[in-house]
Design an enzyme around this catalytic site. Structure first.
Site, PDB file in Angstrom:
ATOM      1  N   HIS A  75      -8.418 -39.246  15.718  1.00 26.07           N
ATOM      2  CA  HIS A  75      -7.965 -38.426  14.594  1.00 26.07           C
ATOM      3  C   HIS A  75      -8.011 -36.952  14.975  1.00 26.07           C
ATOM      4  O   HIS A  75      -8.984 -36.252  14.693  1.00 26.07           O
ATOM      5  CB  HIS A  75      -8.863 -38.699  13.382  1.00 26.07           C
ATOM      6  CG  HIS A  75      -8.353 -38.090  12.114  1.00 26.07           C
ATOM      7  ND1 HIS A  75      -8.607 -38.643  10.879  1.00 26.07           N
ATOM      8  CD2 HIS A  75      -7.607 -36.975  11.865  1.00 26.07           C
ATOM      9  CE1 HIS A  75      -8.050 -37.892   9.928  1.00 26.07           C
ATOM     10  NE2 HIS A  75      -7.444 -36.878  10.514  1.00 26.07           N
TER      11      HIS A  75
ATOM     12  N   ARG B 158      -1.048 -30.059  16.136  1.00 22.90           N
ATOM     13  CA  ARG B 158      -0.098 -29.124  15.492  1.00 22.90           C
ATOM     14  C   ARG B 158       1.208 -28.951  16.257  1.00 22.90           C
ATOM     15  O   ARG B 158       1.876 -27.919  16.081  1.00 22.90           O
ATOM     16  CB  ARG B 158      -0.747 -27.749  15.313  1.00 22.90           C
ATOM     17  CG  ARG B 158      -2.122 -27.739  14.659  1.00 22.90           C
ATOM     18  CD  ARG B 158      -2.075 -28.247  13.246  1.00 22.90           C
ATOM     19  NE  ARG B 158      -3.303 -27.965  12.503  1.00 22.90           N
ATOM     20  CZ  ARG B 158      -3.665 -28.623  11.413  1.00 22.90           C
ATOM     21  NH1 ARG B 158      -2.923 -29.605  10.948  1.00 22.90           N
ATOM     22  NH2 ARG B 158      -4.768 -28.325  10.778  1.00 22.90           N
TER      23      ARG B 158
ATOM     24  N   ASP C 184     -11.298 -35.259  13.154  1.00 26.30           N
ATOM     25  CA  ASP C 184     -10.309 -34.616  12.287  1.00 26.30           C
ATOM     26  C   ASP C 184     -10.116 -33.160  12.722  1.00 26.30           C
ATOM     27  O   ASP C 184      -9.967 -32.261  11.885  1.00 26.30           O
ATOM     28  CB  ASP C 184     -10.721 -34.705  10.810  1.00 26.30           C
ATOM     29  CG  ASP C 184      -9.602 -34.291   9.860  1.00 26.30           C
ATOM     30  OD1 ASP C 184      -8.440 -34.190  10.316  1.00 26.30           O
ATOM     31  OD2 ASP C 184      -9.890 -34.067   8.665  1.00 26.30           O
TER      32      ASP C 184
HETATM   33 ZN   LIG Z   1      -6.696 -35.305   9.428  1.00 29.23          ZN
END
Ligand SMILES: [Zn+2]
Length: 428
Positions: A67, A71, A311
């Site tokens: 995860h 970008r 994340d």
């Molecule tokens: Zn995420």
């Protein structure tokens, strides 16, 4: 030939841990020997043989993060595939899976092929998701077969939940047919006034309404039901509430194929961090209570939560400097995930080192069927060499962004080497 000599090998399954010499030829581990074997002594006299002295250090499988937000394409002022992979290597990661809230989205073959081609140049193993719905709009399913053929390893609209239950059911049925996992950002927007901060005491102090725990719990409940009905395999991403952990624990006991990931920040911080760090502690779902943090750790311990995932969510300084209400959610995490795992989980005695390494390598690799997360003869030469007791200062990031509350901190678990495909991709 590369020899990683005298390190303490961590087997995530705990069976074969011990001091070993690891011999690497090309991109494979060819031998794992007891220390000071004649084989190693013989090889070391060869001028072409490079030796890493890992005495006093630990040697684990290259870490796996399923995860990350690189970008790219679309928001490369925050991060790109090369800098993201650099941050990953610095954090001991040799395998990552990119999320698809890029521009264009990962809902089409061309974009997926493009990012995988560029990922292959980085030195680590860069995989990508495919989106569940076109344009992540939650209206129409992607062409799953086409995206799988292009190389997508999982499906997700991360950043957004799939609010339409009938579409979610259809997505689950289609993914199950193809043996693919759907990963879910579980926050029902209809509950949320101000995202990124837990609805409660801290939000109130700041004059915000925040994101209530029911936004997550209600979606987790719904999607466990859908997974049970369709036989699909799902992942609850970045779990934040104790009730969600309990729902998943119960569902797994019934045989529902539901998995979960926890971020380093959700097992380290609580909503109080927002008072101290402002927007650097703003993320979706938000940091919640100490009881939630402990429930997440308990879930990691008993295997309800099989994966730690960062994340990793880079944002520019200008974006994060906006006021709390308008600053974007998310923080970076690749470089400090192992350190926080050691500090919060292992040094506290809550998890063993083997368990931590499992949740950061074999766990995620197993859920998504990736070839990673083990050390064995004939297997991939993907390793991280680190000293759990050695402190380092996190003063500069290899990422383009440095939106993390941990910047400037002294942390344990200094990484000496990250090795991927038999090459040293980071040396500390
Ligand atoms: Zn995420």
């Amino acid at each position: 030939m590369l020899i990683v000599k005298g390190g303490f090998l961590i087997d995530p399954k705990g069976a074969d841990s011990g001091v070993k010499d690891i011999i690497i030829d090309g991109d494979r581990i060819v031998n794992i020997c007891e220390p000071d074997s004649d084989l190693v002594k013989g090889l070391m006299s060869d001028a072409d043989c490079k030796v890493i002295d890992a005495t006093g250090k630990m040697v684990a499988p290259g870490l796996v993060d399923c995860h990350v937000h690189f970008r790219d394409p679309g928001f490369t002022y925050k991060e790109d595939i090369e800098t993201g992979a650099g941050a990953a290597a610095r954090g001991g990661f040799t395998t990552v899976v990119m999320m698809g809230n890029t521009q264009p989205h990962m809902d089409n073959v061309d974009t997926i092929k493009d990012v995988l081609e560029r990922g292959a140049q980085t030195g680590i193993r860069v995989y990508t998701c495919g989106n569940v719905t076109r344009d992540m709009a939650g209206k129409e399913l992607v062409d799953m077969d086409a995206l799988i053929n292009a190389g997508a390893v999982l499906f997700t609209d991360d950043g957004k939940p799939i609010t339409d239950a009938s579409l979610m059911e259809k997505a689950c049925t289609e993914a199950a047919k193809r043996g693919k996992v759907i990963s879910l950002h579980e926050e029902d927007p209809s509950f949320i006034t101000d995202n990124g901060i837990n609805a409660g005491e801290v939000a109130e102090k700041l004059g915000l309404k925040g994101s209530p725990r029911d936004a997550e719990i209600s979606m987790v409940k719904r999607d466990i039901e859908i997974a049970e009905k369709t036989g699909a395999e799902i992942v609850v991403q970045h779990i934040s509430a104790a009730e969600s952990v309990e729902l998943i624990r119960d569902a797994r006991k019934r045989g529902v194929k539901v998995h979960a990931e926890a971020t380093p920040h959700h097992f380290t911080l609580t909503q109080d961090a927002v008072l101290k760090f402002g927007s650097l502690a703003k993320m979706n779902p938000p940091l919640r209570l100490e009881s939630d943090r402990m429930a997440i750790i308990e879930g990691l311990k008993d295997g309800t939560i099989e994966m730690i995932a960062t994340d990793h969510a880079p944002h520019s300084r200008e974006e994060k400097q906006k006021d709390l209400k308008s600053a974007p959610s998310g923080i970076t995490g690749l470089e400090i995930s192992l350190a926080l795992g050691i500090r919060e989980l292992v040094e506290t005695g809550l998890l063993t080192m083997e368990e931590l390494i499992d949740r950061m390598s074999a766990g995620p690799a197993g859920v998504y069927g990736l070839d990673a997360g083990y050390i064995k003869e004939g297997g991939l030469a993907d390793l991280v060499v680190f000293d759990p007791g050695e402190e380092w200062s996190f003063v500069q990031s290899a990422s383009k962004s440095s939106n993390t509350p941990f910047l400037g901190q002294r942390l344990p678990g200094k990484i000496s080497f990250t090795i991927c495909k038999g090459n040293i991709v980071y040396a500390g």
